[in-house]
Design a protein around this motif. Structure first.
Motif, PDB file in Angstrom:
ATOM      1  N   GLN A  32       0.826  -1.320  -0.074  1.00  0.00           N
ATOM      2  CA  GLN A  32       0.100  -0.044   0.117  1.00  0.00           C
ATOM      3  C   GLN A  32       0.825   1.222  -0.008  1.00  0.00           C
ATOM      4  O   GLN A  32       0.504   2.267  -0.619  1.00  0.00           O
ATOM      5  N   ASN A  33       1.967   1.366   0.841  1.00  0.00           N
ATOM      6  CA  ASN A  33       2.764   2.533   0.794  1.00  0.00           C
ATOM      7  C   ASN A  33       3.563   2.739  -0.436  1.00  0.00           C
ATOM      8  O   ASN A  33       4.060   3.757  -0.375  1.00  0.00           O
ATOM      9  N   GLN A  34       3.943   1.873  -1.059  1.00  0.00           N
ATOM     10  CA  GLN A  34       4.909   1.954  -2.181  1.00  0.00           C
ATOM     11  C   GLN A  34       5.995   2.731  -1.826  1.00  0.00           C
ATOM     12  O   GLN A  34       6.510   3.674  -2.342  1.00  0.00           O
ATOM     13  N   LEU A  35       6.768   2.343  -0.654  1.00  0.00           N
ATOM     14  CA  LEU A  35       8.009   2.942  -0.220  1.00  0.00           C
ATOM     15  C   LEU A  35       9.066   2.631  -1.116  1.00  0.00           C
ATOM     16  O   LEU A  35       9.601   1.522  -1.420  1.00  0.00           O
ATOM     17  N   SER A  36       9.904   3.800  -1.516  1.00  0.00           N
ATOM     18  CA  SER A  36      11.057   3.840  -2.484  1.00  0.00           C
ATOM     19  C   SER A  36      12.101   4.987  -2.414  1.00  0.00           C
ATOM     20  O   SER A  36      11.463   5.893  -1.953  1.00  0.00           O
ATOM     21  N   PHE A  37      13.183   4.759  -2.915  1.00  0.00           N
ATOM     22  CA  PHE A  37      13.978   5.853  -2.748  1.00  0.00           C
ATOM     23  C   PHE A  37      15.340   5.296  -3.516  1.00  0.00           C
ATOM     24  O   PHE A  37      15.444   4.086  -3.819  1.00  0.00           O
ATOM     25  N   ASN A  38      16.141   6.389  -3.790  1.00  0.00           N
ATOM     26  CA  ASN A  38      17.489   6.158  -4.630  1.00  0.00           C
ATOM     27  C   ASN A  38      18.882   6.340  -3.953  1.00  0.00           C
ATOM     28  O   ASN A  38      18.670   7.246  -3.246  1.00  0.00           O
TER      29      ASN A  38
ATOM     30  N   GLU B 288      11.309   9.290   4.425  1.00  0.00           N
ATOM     31  CA  GLU B 288      10.435   8.351   5.251  1.00  0.00           C
ATOM     32  C   GLU B 288      10.907   6.879   4.797  1.00  0.00           C
ATOM     33  O   GLU B 288      11.056   5.973   5.690  1.00  0.00           O
ATOM     34  N   ALA B 289      10.742   6.316   3.537  1.00  0.00           N
ATOM     35  CA  ALA B 289      11.141   5.249   3.262  1.00  0.00           C
ATOM     36  C   ALA B 289      12.530   4.786   3.412  1.00  0.00           C
ATOM     37  O   ALA B 289      12.682   3.862   4.027  1.00  0.00           O
ATOM     38  N   PHE B 290      13.539   5.632   3.660  1.00  0.00           N
ATOM     39  CA  PHE B 290      14.926   5.483   3.673  1.00  0.00           C
ATOM     40  C   PHE B 290      15.045   5.087   5.219  1.00  0.00           C
ATOM     41  O   PHE B 290      15.727   4.374   5.506  1.00  0.00           O
ATOM     42  N   GLU B 291      14.171   6.044   6.232  1.00  0.00           N
ATOM     43  CA  GLU B 291      14.324   5.639   7.593  1.00  0.00           C
ATOM     44  C   GLU B 291      13.711   4.295   7.715  1.00  0.00           C
ATOM     45  O   GLU B 291      14.378   3.522   8.739  1.00  0.00           O
ATOM     46  N   HIS B 292      12.612   3.982   7.094  1.00  0.00           N
ATOM     47  CA  HIS B 292      11.942   2.513   7.499  1.00  0.00           C
ATOM     48  C   HIS B 292      13.011   1.432   6.739  1.00  0.00           C
ATOM     49  O   HIS B 292      13.129   0.474   7.618  1.00  0.00           O
ATOM     50  N   PHE B 293      13.523   1.805   5.841  1.00  0.00           N
ATOM     51  CA  PHE B 293      14.655   0.945   5.275  1.00  0.00           C
ATOM     52  C   PHE B 293      15.734   0.415   6.463  1.00  0.00           C
ATOM     53  O   PHE B 293      16.262  -0.627   6.600  1.00  0.00           O
ATOM     54  N   LEU B 294      16.239   1.703   6.783  1.00  0.00           N
ATOM     55  CA  LEU B 294      17.431   1.554   7.868  1.00  0.00           C
ATOM     56  C   LEU B 294      17.146   0.744   9.107  1.00  0.00           C
ATOM     57  O   LEU B 294      17.889   0.157   9.629  1.00  0.00           O
ATOM     58  N   VAL B 295      15.903   0.999   9.531  1.00  0.00           N
ATOM     59  CA  VAL B 295      15.374   0.109  10.741  1.00  0.00           C
ATOM     60  C   VAL B 295      15.434  -1.326  10.418  1.00  0.00           C
ATOM     61  O   VAL B 295      16.042  -2.250  11.366  1.00  0.00           O
ATOM     62  N   ASP B 296      14.797  -1.614   9.379  1.00  0.00           N
ATOM     63  CA  ASP B 296      14.811  -3.005   8.858  1.00  0.00           C
ATOM     64  C   ASP B 296      16.143  -3.645   8.460  1.00  0.00           C
ATOM     65  O   ASP B 296      16.548  -4.697   8.876  1.00  0.00           O
ATOM     66  N   LEU B 297      16.900  -2.670   8.054  1.00  0.00           N
ATOM     67  CA  LEU B 297      18.434  -3.287   7.660  1.00  0.00           C
ATOM     68  C   LEU B 297      19.075  -3.591   8.780  1.00  0.00           C
ATOM     69  O   LEU B 297      19.908  -4.371   9.070  1.00  0.00           O
ATOM     70  N   SER B 298      18.918  -2.645   9.881  1.00  0.00           N
ATOM     71  CA  SER B 298      19.416  -2.704  11.355  1.00  0.00           C
ATOM     72  C   SER B 298      19.326  -4.200  11.914  1.00  0.00           C
ATOM     73  O   SER B 298      19.901  -4.939  12.434  1.00  0.00           O
ATOM     74  N   ALA B 299      17.948  -4.373  11.883  1.00  0.00           N
ATOM     75  CA  ALA B 299      17.285  -5.537  12.500  1.00  0.00           C
ATOM     76  C   ALA B 299      17.743  -6.691  11.502  1.00  0.00           C
ATOM     77  O   ALA B 299      17.990  -7.894  12.373  1.00  0.00           O
ATOM     78  N   HIS B 300      18.043  -6.536  10.482  1.00  0.00           N
ATOM     79  CA  HIS B 300      18.916  -7.659   9.673  1.00  0.00           C
ATOM     80  C   HIS B 300      20.170  -7.825   9.636  1.00  0.00           C
ATOM     81  O   HIS B 300      20.777  -8.429   8.797  1.00  0.00           O
ATOM     82  N   LYS B 301      20.942  -7.126  10.511  1.00  0.00           N
ATOM     83  CA  LYS B 301      22.299  -6.949  10.919  1.00  0.00           C
ATOM     84  C   LYS B 301      23.124  -6.570   9.664  1.00  0.00           C
ATOM     85  O   LYS B 301      24.094  -7.141   9.594  1.00  0.00           O
TER      86      LYS B 301
ATOM     87  N   LEU C 238      21.338   8.908  -9.411  1.00  0.00           N
ATOM     88  CA  LEU C 238      21.375   7.832  -8.321  1.00  0.00           C
ATOM     89  C   LEU C 238      20.676   6.620  -8.708  1.00  0.00           C
ATOM     90  O   LEU C 238      19.528   6.320  -8.431  1.00  0.00           O
ATOM     91  N   PRO C 239      21.556   5.621  -9.209  1.00  0.00           N
ATOM     92  CA  PRO C 239      20.817   4.436  -9.981  1.00  0.00           C
ATOM     93  C   PRO C 239      20.453   3.431  -9.220  1.00  0.00           C
ATOM     94  O   PRO C 239      19.632   2.629  -9.749  1.00  0.00           O
ATOM     95  N   LEU C 240      20.600   3.431  -8.030  1.00  0.00           N
ATOM     96  CA  LEU C 240      20.228   2.164  -7.088  1.00  0.00           C
ATOM     97  C   LEU C 240      18.792   2.486  -6.451  1.00  0.00           C
ATOM     98  O   LEU C 240      18.568   3.495  -5.579  1.00  0.00           O
ATOM     99  N   LYS C 241      17.773   2.062  -7.048  1.00  0.00           N
ATOM    100  CA  LYS C 241      16.518   2.163  -6.528  1.00  0.00           C
ATOM    101  C   LYS C 241      16.157   1.044  -5.647  1.00  0.00           C
ATOM    102  O   LYS C 241      16.355  -0.181  -5.916  1.00  0.00           O
ATOM    103  N   ILE C 242      15.811   1.448  -4.219  1.00  0.00           N
ATOM    104  CA  ILE C 242      15.484   0.611  -3.180  1.00  0.00           C
ATOM    105  C   ILE C 242      14.173   0.653  -3.030  1.00  0.00           C
ATOM    106  O   ILE C 242      13.506   1.885  -2.582  1.00  0.00           O
ATOM    107  N   GLN C 243      13.212  -0.345  -3.202  1.00  0.00           N
ATOM    108  CA  GLN C 243      11.679  -0.395  -2.928  1.00  0.00           C
ATOM    109  C   GLN C 243      11.192  -1.490  -2.011  1.00  0.00           C
ATOM    110  O   GLN C 243      11.849  -2.357  -1.940  1.00  0.00           O
TER     111      GLN C 243
END
Length: 275
Positions: free
Chosen positions: A147-153, A183-196, A239-244
């Motif tokens: 639903q949120n379609q979170l993404s950033f580059n 906002e998407a980047f911040e969510h990503f960092l939280v999940d990335l940290s949880a995934h070590k 910024l070619p790396l799209k993270i979604q």
């Protein structure tokens, strides 16, 4: 899927060396047998040979006479394994497992599952089985719809730095994006940290006639609490790396893309051989 054989890392390495496939033994995706002295080498060799004899793979009388001790069926398998010129490799750090597909011919691939860098399981499979086999290998629990379609580059450099937790603050300071992307980047960092700070990946390689390995494509991803974060390369972007944050439909597109991209690569290589 048609099962061929299951063996240990030591068995596979000994068979490849005996079959004069030394480069393939050295290029196993894991370190080959590590020993400290000649005595250890001899002990491992003899133990491994005894295991192969029990499996009916090794003919000791032939070995004593200086002949090839490996049975004909296994030799054919080793030659198929060694002669593959397109390889798909999937890494699953959570399971401590690797899944490799070796292209054989036409619609046939060699399935190669490696458990804990010790057990190697082989089977023949068809190209159409690649997406479903990868899906089962990861067994991700995904959203039906994102639903949120979170993404950033990000730049290549920033993306690489995120594998090091100590470099995260540096990437945060340099981050550029609108409020939604931040906002998407911040969510990503939280999940990335949880995934070590570890990401899984599926990579596609080609091998030339000189046995040189070339990476043709790679996708990074990891399972978050809901959905999966994955990367895609957008060549036209600064910024070619799209993270979604992907849903099940996007994840399915990625898996099917692995199949279609490998098919295209094989067509190109086959055309080059004919010309």
């Amino acid at each position: 899927m048609d099962h061929i054989i299951t063996m240990t890392k030591e068995e596979l390495t000994i068979l490849l060396i005996t079959a004069d496939l030394h480069e393939e033994a050295r290029e196993l995706l894991y370190d080959p047998i590590k020993t400290k002295n000649t005595g250890e080498i001899e002990a491992i060799f003899q133990t491994t040979v005894n295991q192969l004899r029990m499996k009916g793979i090794w003919d000791e009388p032939n070995h004593q006479m200086g002949l090839n001790p490996i049975n004909e069926e296994t030799m054919k398998f080793l030659e198929i394994y060694a002669n593959s010129n397109v390889i798909i490799r999937a890494i699953n750090s959570k399971k401590n497992a690797n899944l490799i597909f070796h292209y054989v011919e036409e619609d046939t691939w060699l399935y190669h599952f490696v458990d804990d860098e010790v057990i190697h399981e082989f089977a023949f499979m068809t190209e159409s089985e690649i997406p479903s086999t990868l899906r089962d290998f990861y067994s991700f629990s995904l959203l039906n719809e994102n639903q949120n379609q979170l993404s950033f580059n990000l730049s290549d450099k920033s993306f690489d730095l995120l594998s090091n937790p100590k470099k995260q603050k540096l990437v945060e300071k340099k981050f550029k994006g609108n409020p939604q992307e931040k906002e998407a980047f911040e969510h990503f960092l939280v999940d990335l940290s949880a995934h070590k700070h570890q990401m899984e990946n599926i990579s596609l390689f080609s091998i030339d006639e000189a046995s040189q390995l070339y990476m043709e494509n790679i996708v990074f991803f990891f399972q978050a609490e809901k959905g999966v974060w994955l990367s895609e390369y957008e060549h036209e972007k600064e910024l070619p790396l799209k993270i979604q944050h992907a849903d099940d439909q996007k994840w399915e597109e990625i898996l099917e893309g692995v199949q279609s991209y490998s098919r295209q690569l094989i067509k190109v290589k086959n055309k080059a051989v004919k010309n």
